[in-house]
Design a protein around this motif. Structure first.
Motif, mmCIF file in Angstrom:
data_model
loop_
_atom_site.group_PDB
_atom_site.id
_atom_site.type_symbol
_atom_site.label_atom_id
_atom_site.label_comp_id
_atom_site.label_asym_id
_atom_site.label_seq_id
_atom_site.Cartn_x
_atom_site.Cartn_y
_atom_site.Cartn_z
ATOM 1 N N MET A 47 0.833 -1.199 0.000
ATOM 2 C CA MET A 47 0.000 0.000 0.000
ATOM 3 C C MET A 47 0.875 1.259 0.000
ATOM 4 S SD MET A 47 -3.049 -1.453 0.491
ATOM 5 C CE MET A 47 -4.127 -0.233 1.154
ATOM 6 N N LEU A 51 -3.565 3.401 -0.418
ATOM 7 C CA LEU A 51 -4.132 2.921 -1.678
ATOM 8 C C LEU A 51 -3.449 1.608 -2.087
ATOM 9 C CD1 LEU A 51 -4.162 6.318 -3.579
ATOM 10 C CD2 LEU A 51 -6.121 5.153 -2.568
ATOM 11 N N TYR A 97 -8.983 -3.104 -5.963
ATOM 12 C CA TYR A 97 -8.573 -1.913 -6.721
ATOM 13 C C TYR A 97 -9.745 -0.940 -6.873
ATOM 14 C CZ TYR A 97 -3.913 -3.393 -8.328
ATOM 15 O OH TYR A 97 -2.584 -3.741 -8.404
ATOM 16 N N GLY A 100 -10.554 0.564 -3.424
ATOM 17 C CA GLY A 100 -9.443 1.350 -2.909
ATOM 18 C C GLY A 100 -9.184 2.640 -3.661
ATOM 19 N N TRP A 101 -9.424 2.632 -4.973
ATOM 20 C CA TRP A 101 -9.142 3.821 -5.780
ATOM 21 C C TRP A 101 -10.378 4.658 -6.094
ATOM 22 C CZ3 TRP A 101 -4.429 5.758 -7.106
ATOM 23 C CH2 TRP A 101 -3.319 4.962 -6.814
#
Length: 164
Positions: A47, A51, A97, A100-101
């Motif tokens: 991370m 992220l 992903y 998280g994004w």
């Protein structure tokens, strides 16, 4: 559909580190729903600033929660019992992903648009938005993630294997 799981051994000792500092380091993400024994699958991630950057391995783990003895005002220690390792699953990586994004982008984008037009709005509106928007969206997002993990995430059964 069961997932192949290999026991932790000298050749596959499990994750070397789950430490992070200031959002940079290693964490478990992409937890599946717990099975009857309290175990679930989780992927170890590298991370940066909180992220997810790269998946590093997938493990069959039991979360023992936050360790009060290992917690002070600067650090939080979560204890895991790692029973085995498994192959990384592409759908879990894609979900991690996406969450998280896209979640930070969804929280920040409306604020950036509002601040871009701040000269044309009453002085108090951007100020209130900077306080109210994060205080509502962040707890709501965390609650949705917890609900997903407890009730909607796929439940994977382990299929124990003898060797890699």
């Amino acid at each position: 559909m069961p997932d192949d799981v290999w026991p932790i051994s000298a050749e596959h000792p499990g994750p070397r580190s789950l430490r992070s500092a200031n959002g940079i380091g290693f964490e478990f993400k992409g937890f599946t729903r717990k099975d009857e024994s309290g175990y679930c699958f989780a992927t170890r991630w590298f991370m940066v600033f909180g992220l997810p950057i790269a998946p590093l391995g997938r493990y069959y783990v039991r979360d023992h929660g936050i360790d009060p003895a290992g917690t002070n005002h600067l650090t939080i220690t979560t204890r895991y019992e790692i029973a085995g390792w498994s192959r990384v699953r592409a759908p879990e990586v894609a979900r991690t992903y996406a969450y998280g994004w896209l979640t930070p982008a969804a929280i920040l984008a409306p604020l950036l648009v509002l601040l871009g037009h701040a000269d044309y709005l009453p002085w108090w509106l951007p100020l209130v938005a900077l306080v109210v928007w994060p205080l509502t969206t962040i707890p709501l997002t965390v609650a949705m993630l917890m609900y997903y993990r407890d009730y909607l995430a796929p439940q994977r059964k382990p299929k124990w294997q003898a060797g890699p």
